[in-house]
Enzyme design. Sequence first.
Site, PDB file in Angstrom:
ATOM      1  N   LEU A   1      32.542  39.941  36.611  1.00  0.00           N
ATOM      2  CA  LEU A   1      31.428  40.881  36.739  1.00  0.00           C
ATOM      3  C   LEU A   1      31.924  42.204  37.324  1.00  0.00           C
ATOM      4  O   LEU A   1      32.482  42.233  38.421  1.00  0.00           O
ATOM      5  CB  LEU A   1      30.334  40.295  37.635  1.00  0.00           C
ATOM      6  CG  LEU A   1      29.777  38.936  37.211  1.00  0.00           C
ATOM      7  CD1 LEU A   1      28.556  38.581  38.058  1.00  0.00           C
ATOM      8  CD2 LEU A   1      29.415  38.927  35.730  1.00  0.00           C
TER       9      LEU A   1
ATOM     10  N   ARG B   1      28.537  52.817  47.478  1.00  0.00           N
ATOM     11  CA  ARG B   1      29.063  53.115  48.813  1.00  0.00           C
ATOM     12  C   ARG B   1      30.506  53.638  48.791  1.00  0.00           C
ATOM     13  O   ARG B   1      31.043  54.037  49.821  1.00  0.00           O
ATOM     14  CB  ARG B   1      28.943  51.877  49.714  1.00  0.00           C
ATOM     15  CG  ARG B   1      27.483  51.604  50.085  1.00  0.00           C
ATOM     16  CD  ARG B   1      27.389  50.725  51.298  1.00  0.00           C
ATOM     17  NE  ARG B   1      27.657  49.336  50.964  1.00  0.00           N
ATOM     18  CZ  ARG B   1      28.185  48.453  51.814  1.00  0.00           C
ATOM     19  NH1 ARG B   1      28.545  48.827  53.025  1.00  0.00           N
ATOM     20  NH2 ARG B   1      28.369  47.210  51.452  1.00  0.00           N
TER      21      ARG B   1
ATOM     22  N   LYS C   1      33.803  51.545  40.736  1.00  0.00           N
ATOM     23  CA  LYS C   1      34.467  50.880  41.872  1.00  0.00           C
ATOM     24  C   LYS C   1      35.675  50.058  41.451  1.00  0.00           C
ATOM     25  O   LYS C   1      36.725  50.126  42.084  1.00  0.00           O
ATOM     26  CB  LYS C   1      33.453  49.998  42.608  1.00  0.00           C
ATOM     27  CG  LYS C   1      34.087  49.204  43.737  1.00  0.00           C
ATOM     28  CD  LYS C   1      33.101  48.698  44.734  1.00  0.00           C
ATOM     29  CE  LYS C   1      32.287  47.553  44.219  1.00  0.00           C
ATOM     30  NZ  LYS C   1      31.409  47.000  45.266  1.00  0.00           N
TER      31      LYS C   1
ATOM     32  N   ASP D   1      35.285  43.152  42.046  1.00  0.00           N
ATOM     33  CA  ASP D   1      35.566  43.879  43.296  1.00  0.00           C
ATOM     34  C   ASP D   1      36.044  42.956  44.406  1.00  0.00           C
ATOM     35  O   ASP D   1      36.063  43.324  45.565  1.00  0.00           O
ATOM     36  CB  ASP D   1      34.318  44.654  43.750  1.00  0.00           C
ATOM     37  CG  ASP D   1      33.141  43.745  44.076  1.00  0.00           C
ATOM     38  OD1 ASP D   1      33.260  42.511  43.922  1.00  0.00           O
ATOM     39  OD2 ASP D   1      32.087  44.269  44.491  1.00  0.00           O
TER      40      ASP D   1
ATOM     41  N   GLU E   1      19.301  33.996  48.774  1.00  0.00           N
ATOM     42  CA  GLU E   1      19.774  35.348  49.062  1.00  0.00           C
ATOM     43  C   GLU E   1      19.242  35.803  50.416  1.00  0.00           C
ATOM     44  O   GLU E   1      18.132  35.426  50.818  1.00  0.00           O
ATOM     45  CB  GLU E   1      19.318  36.307  47.961  1.00  0.00           C
ATOM     46  CG  GLU E   1      20.073  36.116  46.672  1.00  0.00           C
ATOM     47  CD  GLU E   1      21.580  36.192  46.877  1.00  0.00           C
ATOM     48  OE1 GLU E   1      22.077  37.256  47.277  1.00  0.00           O
ATOM     49  OE2 GLU E   1      22.256  35.176  46.654  1.00  0.00           O
TER      50      GLU E   1
ATOM     51  N   LYS F   1      63.548  58.256  32.935  1.00  0.00           N
ATOM     52  CA  LYS F   1      62.337  57.829  32.235  1.00  0.00           C
ATOM     53  C   LYS F   1      62.690  57.310  30.856  1.00  0.00           C
ATOM     54  O   LYS F   1      63.470  57.953  30.149  1.00  0.00           O
ATOM     55  CB  LYS F   1      61.373  59.017  32.099  1.00  0.00           C
ATOM     56  CG  LYS F   1      60.051  58.648  31.483  1.00  0.00           C
ATOM     57  CD  LYS F   1      59.466  59.761  30.612  1.00  0.00           C
ATOM     58  CE  LYS F   1      60.165  59.830  29.254  1.00  0.00           C
ATOM     59  NZ  LYS F   1      59.535  60.743  28.300  1.00  0.00           N
TER      60      LYS F   1
ATOM     61  N   ALA G   1      76.829  65.572  37.895  1.00  0.00           N
ATOM     62  CA  ALA G   1      75.717  66.132  38.677  1.00  0.00           C
ATOM     63  C   ALA G   1      75.010  67.238  37.896  1.00  0.00           C
ATOM     64  O   ALA G   1      75.656  68.044  37.231  1.00  0.00           O
ATOM     65  CB  ALA G   1      76.241  66.693  39.989  1.00  0.00           C
TER      66      ALA G   1
ATOM     67  N   ASN H   1      64.552  66.803  26.627  1.00  0.00           N
ATOM     68  CA  ASN H   1      63.972  65.869  25.649  1.00  0.00           C
ATOM     69  C   ASN H   1      62.673  66.370  25.043  1.00  0.00           C
ATOM     70  O   ASN H   1      62.190  65.796  24.075  1.00  0.00           O
ATOM     71  CB  ASN H   1      63.738  64.499  26.303  1.00  0.00           C
ATOM     72  CG  ASN H   1      62.786  64.573  27.489  1.00  0.00           C
ATOM     73  OD1 ASN H   1      62.771  65.564  28.214  1.00  0.00           O
ATOM     74  ND2 ASN H   1      61.992  63.540  27.665  1.00  0.00           N
TER      75      ASN H   1
ATOM     76  N   SER I   1      79.419  68.118  34.788  1.00  0.00           N
ATOM     77  CA  SER I   1      78.306  68.548  35.637  1.00  0.00           C
ATOM     78  C   SER I   1      77.541  69.684  34.980  1.00  0.00           C
ATOM     79  O   SER I   1      78.120  70.518  34.289  1.00  0.00           O
ATOM     80  CB  SER I   1      78.842  69.027  36.991  1.00  0.00           C
ATOM     81  OG  SER I   1      79.381  67.923  37.676  1.00  0.00           O
TER      82      SER I   1
HETATM   83  C1  UD1 Z   1      26.089  38.511  45.579  1.00  0.00           C
HETATM   84  C2  UD1 Z   1      25.421  37.141  45.626  1.00  0.00           C
HETATM   85  C3  UD1 Z   1      25.432  36.647  47.077  1.00  0.00           C
HETATM   86  C4  UD1 Z   1      26.845  36.609  47.620  1.00  0.00           C
HETATM   87  C5  UD1 Z   1      27.508  37.977  47.451  1.00  0.00           C
HETATM   88  C6  UD1 Z   1      28.970  37.896  47.815  1.00  0.00           C
HETATM   89  C7  UD1 Z   1      23.738  37.097  43.861  1.00  0.00           C
HETATM   90  C8  UD1 Z   1      22.319  37.217  43.535  1.00  0.00           C
HETATM   91  N1  UD1 Z   1      24.087  37.265  45.131  1.00  0.00           N
HETATM   92  O1  UD1 Z   1      25.280  39.399  46.294  1.00  0.00           O
HETATM   93  O2  UD1 Z   1      24.869  35.354  47.151  1.00  0.00           O
HETATM   94  O3  UD1 Z   1      26.846  36.225  48.981  1.00  0.00           O
HETATM   95  O4  UD1 Z   1      27.422  38.439  46.103  1.00  0.00           O
HETATM   96  O5  UD1 Z   1      29.524  39.175  47.801  1.00  0.00           O
HETATM   97  O6  UD1 Z   1      24.539  36.841  42.984  1.00  0.00           O
HETATM   98  N2  UD1 Z   1      27.131  42.967  39.206  1.00  0.00           N
HETATM   99  C9  UD1 Z   1      27.049  43.268  37.868  1.00  0.00           C
HETATM  100  N3  UD1 Z   1      25.815  43.487  37.328  1.00  0.00           N
HETATM  101  C10 UD1 Z   1      24.671  43.400  38.058  1.00  0.00           C
HETATM  102  C11 UD1 Z   1      24.778  43.099  39.425  1.00  0.00           C
HETATM  103  C12 UD1 Z   1      26.033  42.884  39.972  1.00  0.00           C
HETATM  104  O7  UD1 Z   1      28.042  43.346  37.161  1.00  0.00           O
HETATM  105  O8  UD1 Z   1      23.612  43.603  37.487  1.00  0.00           O
HETATM  106  C13 UD1 Z   1      28.463  42.756  39.795  1.00  0.00           C
HETATM  107  C14 UD1 Z   1      28.817  43.810  40.817  1.00  0.00           C
HETATM  108  O9  UD1 Z   1      29.523  44.881  40.211  1.00  0.00           O
HETATM  109  C15 UD1 Z   1      29.665  43.034  41.806  1.00  0.00           C
HETATM  110  C16 UD1 Z   1      29.135  41.619  41.718  1.00  0.00           C
HETATM  111  O10 UD1 Z   1      28.446  41.527  40.502  1.00  0.00           O
HETATM  112  O11 UD1 Z   1      31.032  43.005  41.428  1.00  0.00           O
HETATM  113  C17 UD1 Z   1      28.214  41.265  42.871  1.00  0.00           C
HETATM  114  O12 UD1 Z   1      27.138  42.143  42.896  1.00  0.00           O
HETATM  115  P1  UD1 Z   1      26.491  42.664  44.237  1.00  0.00           P
HETATM  116  O13 UD1 Z   1      25.374  43.540  43.919  1.00  0.00           O
HETATM  117  O14 UD1 Z   1      27.553  43.171  45.134  1.00  0.00           O
HETATM  118  O15 UD1 Z   1      25.916  41.271  44.807  1.00  0.00           O
HETATM  119  P2  UD1 Z   1      25.389  41.001  46.256  1.00  0.00           P
HETATM  120  O16 UD1 Z   1      24.033  41.521  46.367  1.00  0.00           O
HETATM  121  O17 UD1 Z   1      26.408  41.450  47.219  1.00  0.00           O
HETATM  122 CA    CA Z   2      28.558  42.825  47.158  1.00  0.00          CA
END
Ligand code: UD1
Ligand code: CA
Length: 447
Positions: free
Chosen positions: A11, A18, A25, A108, A155, A334, A363, A369, A388
């Site tokens: 994902l 942030r 990211k 991430d 959550e 290179k 040297a 190139n 050289s």
């Molecule tokens: C999620 C988990 C939480 C866990 C935490 C750990 C869920 C609902 N919650 O929360 O239980 O403790 O991670 O860090 O899964 N992403 C997508 N598409 C989306 C949403 C997220 O690709 O629509 C990706 C983000 O880029 C990220 C990862 O999924 O890499 C997690 O998403 P994030 O929003 O950080 O989840 P949390 O709310 O932190």
């Molecule tokens: Ca997160």
Amino acid sequence: MTESSVALIVLAAGQGSRMLSDLPKVLHRLGGVPLVGHALAAGRSVDPDRVVVVAGHGAEAVTRAVARLDPDARVALQPEQLGTGHAVAQALPLLEDFDGRVLVLYGDTPFVAPETLAALASHPADVVVLGFNAADPGRYGRLVVRDGALDRIVEFKDADPATRQITLCNSGVLAMDAALLREFVGRLGNDNAAGEYYLTDVVGLARAEGRSAAVVTCDEAETLGINTRAELAAAEAQFQQRRRAEALEDGVTMSDPATVWFALDTVVGRDAVIGQNVVFGPGVTIESGAEILPFCHLEGCHVSSGATVGPFARLRPGAELGGDVHVGNFVEIKNSVLDEGVKVGHLTYLGDAWVGERANIGAGTVTCNYDGVGKHRTEIGPDAFIGSDTMLVAPVRIGARAMTGSGSVITQDVPDDALGLGRARQVVKPGLAARIMQALRAGKETT
Ligand code: UD1
Ligand code: CA
């Protein structure tokens, strides 16, 4: 498809607001490669049949990066980030005909260990979640365990005060059979505090259908996710510290390990010696017994046994150094192959070149190139001696055992055993230096 086959979903659609960055990211670099490269590399350790990356923010750039990092991976688009469950749903069409185990990772979260992923992938429960005991559970999802089995994931936003007391947290990594994942992800709703489709809800859905769910735990350090630049910097420090320790354990000599920087895929053989302030970019292999002297920058290159490089040398992508090659200070190489025993001692640029065995490059030699449009090759035969300050205007070929005179601009091939000379003939004017100095001094006195 065999029972043990695995598919990977990474994902990586989130913006990472942030980070305060225009770059998605997962493209920020850690250990010389984009963050998502770490998740892909860890995921590759379980030998998946399929890899799908879910991209959203900066999807074009993410797609390009994924193609470089893992050409067999496919990218699914999630134009709107409606939650982790929704993200997985976007990947499932690319796994339509897959019926093995699916492992979900976050792009991430770079430090999940291969052994941990192997434990998840081989666990017999229908749903397996990677959890950790958090020192500070903060806003992580909480793992609710009842009678030794995972009951559901709540959550933080949806948790009551008692649930928030739980310190066993969800890392986000999850393993599940493809068929079950399709079934339960298809049934996810978004009636929750965040209004998102939570992947975590698959646990409750599976349990309600009498399926088994389990937690595999790992060290909290493995689950570290990057959300800010400060976390990225801290993760880099952790990564470097670990790689330095591993290199020392593998029998690499480093006089000041804290100043040596590794990339994710750096390979250094035992008895290699690495001096202070050496930086390895991606794609470097140093064979055992090679020596990299202080203040060198290497990327995409191979250094064979017995070679010495630096101090202050730069090896760029495609630099291939054979055994016992010597590359000295202020040398840049290179896309060039240097056969065994070649010496390039000082102040030289070699680009798009082949240098035969034992050739000596004087040297200040430069392979010219680039003509402003295209790149051209230079070939230097075995045992050649390049004087050289030779400019080798490519395309050009210097034969075996041939020489070039110092200060030559070589625009034509030099055959085997020949001397190539391309410079103005020297003129000597007796007494002229003295007369010039006298005139200059006289001029200064009158002003
Ligand atoms: C999620 C988990 C939480 C866990 C935490 C750990 C869920 C609902 N919650 O929360 O239980 O403790 O991670 O860090 O899964 N992403 C997508 N598409 C989306 C949403 C997220 O690709 O629509 C990706 C983000 O880029 C990220 C990862 O999924 O890499 C997690 O998403 P994030 O929003 O950080 O989840 P949390 O709310 O932190
Ligand atoms: Ca997160």
